[in-house]
Design a protein around this motif. Structure first.
Motif, short mmCIF file in Angstrom:
data_model
loop_
_atom_site.label_atom_id
_atom_site.label_comp_id
_atom_site.label_asym_id
_atom_site.label_seq_id
_atom_site.Cartn_x
_atom_site.Cartn_y
_atom_site.Cartn_z
N MET A 6 31.73 -8.57 -5.90
CA MET A 6 30.41 -9.18 -5.83
C MET A 6 29.42 -8.16 -5.29
O MET A 6 29.67 -7.47 -4.32
CB MET A 6 30.46 -10.41 -4.94
N SER A 7 28.27 -8.12 -5.89
CA SER A 7 27.23 -7.16 -5.49
C SER A 7 26.30 -7.78 -4.44
O SER A 7 26.07 -8.98 -4.44
CB SER A 7 26.42 -6.79 -6.74
N TRP A 8 25.79 -6.92 -3.58
CA TRP A 8 24.84 -7.37 -2.56
C TRP A 8 23.41 -7.23 -3.05
O TRP A 8 22.47 -7.49 -2.31
CB TRP A 8 25.02 -6.56 -1.28
N ALA A 9 23.21 -6.78 -4.26
CA ALA A 9 21.86 -6.59 -4.79
C ALA A 9 21.14 -7.93 -4.86
O ALA A 9 21.75 -8.98 -5.05
CB ALA A 9 21.93 -5.96 -6.17
N ARG A 10 19.85 -7.86 -4.73
CA ARG A 10 19.04 -9.09 -4.81
C ARG A 10 19.12 -9.65 -6.22
O ARG A 10 19.00 -8.92 -7.20
CB ARG A 10 17.59 -8.78 -4.47
N THR A 11 19.31 -10.96 -6.30
CA THR A 11 19.43 -11.58 -7.61
C THR A 11 18.22 -12.44 -7.94
O THR A 11 18.09 -12.90 -9.06
CB THR A 11 20.70 -12.45 -7.67
N SER A 12 17.36 -12.69 -6.99
CA SER A 12 16.17 -13.49 -7.26
C SER A 12 14.93 -12.71 -6.89
O SER A 12 14.99 -11.71 -6.20
CB SER A 12 16.22 -14.80 -6.46
N THR A 13 13.81 -13.19 -7.39
CA THR A 13 12.57 -12.51 -7.08
C THR A 13 12.17 -12.78 -5.63
O THR A 13 12.53 -13.80 -5.06
CB THR A 13 11.43 -13.00 -8.01
N CYS A 14 11.45 -11.86 -5.07
CA CYS A 14 11.03 -11.98 -3.67
C CYS A 14 9.87 -12.95 -3.53
O CYS A 14 9.08 -13.13 -4.45
CB CYS A 14 10.60 -10.60 -3.14
N VAL A 15 9.80 -13.57 -2.37
CA VAL A 15 8.68 -14.43 -2.05
C VAL A 15 7.45 -13.54 -1.87
O VAL A 15 7.53 -12.49 -1.22
CB VAL A 15 8.97 -15.22 -0.76
N PRO A 16 6.33 -13.90 -2.45
CA PRO A 16 5.14 -13.06 -2.30
C PRO A 16 4.77 -12.86 -0.83
O PRO A 16 4.87 -13.78 -0.02
CB PRO A 16 4.04 -13.85 -3.02
N ASP A 17 4.36 -11.66 -0.51
CA ASP A 17 3.96 -11.31 0.85
C ASP A 17 2.56 -11.85 1.09
O ASP A 17 1.62 -11.46 0.40
CB ASP A 17 3.99 -9.78 1.01
N GLY A 18 2.39 -12.74 2.06
CA GLY A 18 1.11 -13.36 2.32
C GLY A 18 0.19 -12.57 3.24
O GLY A 18 -0.95 -12.96 3.47
N ARG A 19 0.70 -11.45 3.78
CA ARG A 19 -0.13 -10.66 4.69
C ARG A 19 -1.24 -9.97 3.92
O ARG A 19 -1.03 -9.48 2.83
CB ARG A 19 0.71 -9.63 5.44
N HIS A 20 -2.41 -9.93 4.51
CA HIS A 20 -3.55 -9.28 3.88
C HIS A 20 -3.52 -7.78 4.15
O HIS A 20 -3.04 -7.35 5.20
CB HIS A 20 -4.86 -9.85 4.43
N PRO A 21 -4.07 -7.00 3.23
CA PRO A 21 -4.13 -5.55 3.49
C PRO A 21 -5.29 -5.20 4.41
O PRO A 21 -6.32 -5.86 4.41
CB PRO A 21 -4.37 -4.97 2.09
N ILE A 22 -5.11 -4.16 5.18
CA ILE A 22 -6.22 -3.57 5.91
C ILE A 22 -6.77 -2.48 5.00
O ILE A 22 -6.07 -1.51 4.71
CB ILE A 22 -5.77 -3.02 7.28
N MET A 23 -7.98 -2.68 4.55
CA MET A 23 -8.58 -1.75 3.61
C MET A 23 -9.42 -0.72 4.37
O MET A 23 -9.69 -0.87 5.56
CB MET A 23 -9.44 -2.52 2.60
N LEU A 24 -9.83 0.34 3.67
CA LEU A 24 -10.57 1.42 4.30
C LEU A 24 -11.83 0.92 5.00
O LEU A 24 -12.14 1.34 6.12
CB LEU A 24 -10.92 2.50 3.27
N SER A 25 -12.55 0.00 4.37
CA SER A 25 -13.78 -0.52 4.99
C SER A 25 -13.47 -1.24 6.31
O SER A 25 -14.24 -1.13 7.27
CB SER A 25 -14.52 -1.46 4.03
N MET A 26 -12.35 -1.94 6.37
CA MET A 26 -11.96 -2.61 7.61
C MET A 26 -11.57 -1.57 8.67
O MET A 26 -11.94 -1.70 9.83
CB MET A 26 -10.78 -3.55 7.38
N LEU A 27 -10.83 -0.54 8.25
CA LEU A 27 -10.44 0.51 9.19
C LEU A 27 -11.69 1.13 9.81
O LEU A 27 -11.74 1.36 11.02
CB LEU A 27 -9.61 1.58 8.47
#
Length: 183
Positions: free
Chosen positions: A1-22
């Motif tokens: 049996m493989s340990w590889a992921r078999t399903s799609t990942c849950v979308p990451d809900g964290r927002h990006p810090i963009m250059l303007s925010m930095l």
């Protein structure tokens, strides 16, 4: 049996810090830090996090008294021919712990990011100052985390003409997993 992921990942809900925010953070840090030294410390740490697309585990100490060697240290920085190179001793994608050299543009020993009392800048402190800046600037703190710098740098790079291979190298990915970070 493989340990590889078999399903799609849950979308990451964290927002990006963009250059303007930095840029806004840089201006706000003097109001949320207690000294000029701390202001410069956090400006440096925030810039390193964004421009290096670093994960917190790659450059921050776990605590102020951390002696595990996780924090970036002076001996991890090499300057040659006007280019600064940073050796990451640990990376999420470096399972053999060989380390990886990251090229940065632009005699002391010990951690690179330290308070004026000599203690390490910790993840907790980094996150606390980030949350203060977000609050003061009117951004919802719960929508962001330290990892938002990594997400923001990836989004910025992908949106400004970097190839997939360049974005993968920037974030130290070995697969197209970076695509889930692009917002």
């Amino acid at each position: 049996m493989s340990w590889a992921r078999t399903s799609t990942c849950v979308p990451d809900g964290r927002h990006p810090i963009m250059l303007s925010m930095l840029q806004q953070f840089m201006g706000q840090l003097p109001a949320v830090c207690f000294s000029q030294y701390e202001t410069v410390l956090f400006q440096t740490a925030f810039a390193i996090a964004f421009y290096g697309a670093f994960r917190s585990s790659e450059f921050l100490a776990v605590s102020r008294a951390d002696s595990s060697g996780r924090a970036i240290a002076w001996h991890d920085v090499t300057i040659a021919d006007g280019v600064a190179y940073l050796f990451l001793r640990r990376s999420k994608t470096d399972q053999q712990h060989k380390g990886v050299w990251v090229t940065l543009r632009a005699t002391p020993e010990g951690p690179l990011l330290i308070h004026c009392d000599g203690t390490c800048l910790s993840r907790y402190q980094f996150a606390s100052i980030l949350q203060l800046c977000l609050r003061v600037l009117g951004f919802p703190p719960s929508a962001f985390s330290i990892h938002s710098f990594h997400i923001g740098a990836t989004t910025y790079a992908a949106g400004h003409g970097m190839t997939s291979q360049q974005v993968m190298a920037l974030g130290r990915w070995r697969s197209s997993a970076f695509r889930s970070y692009v917002r």
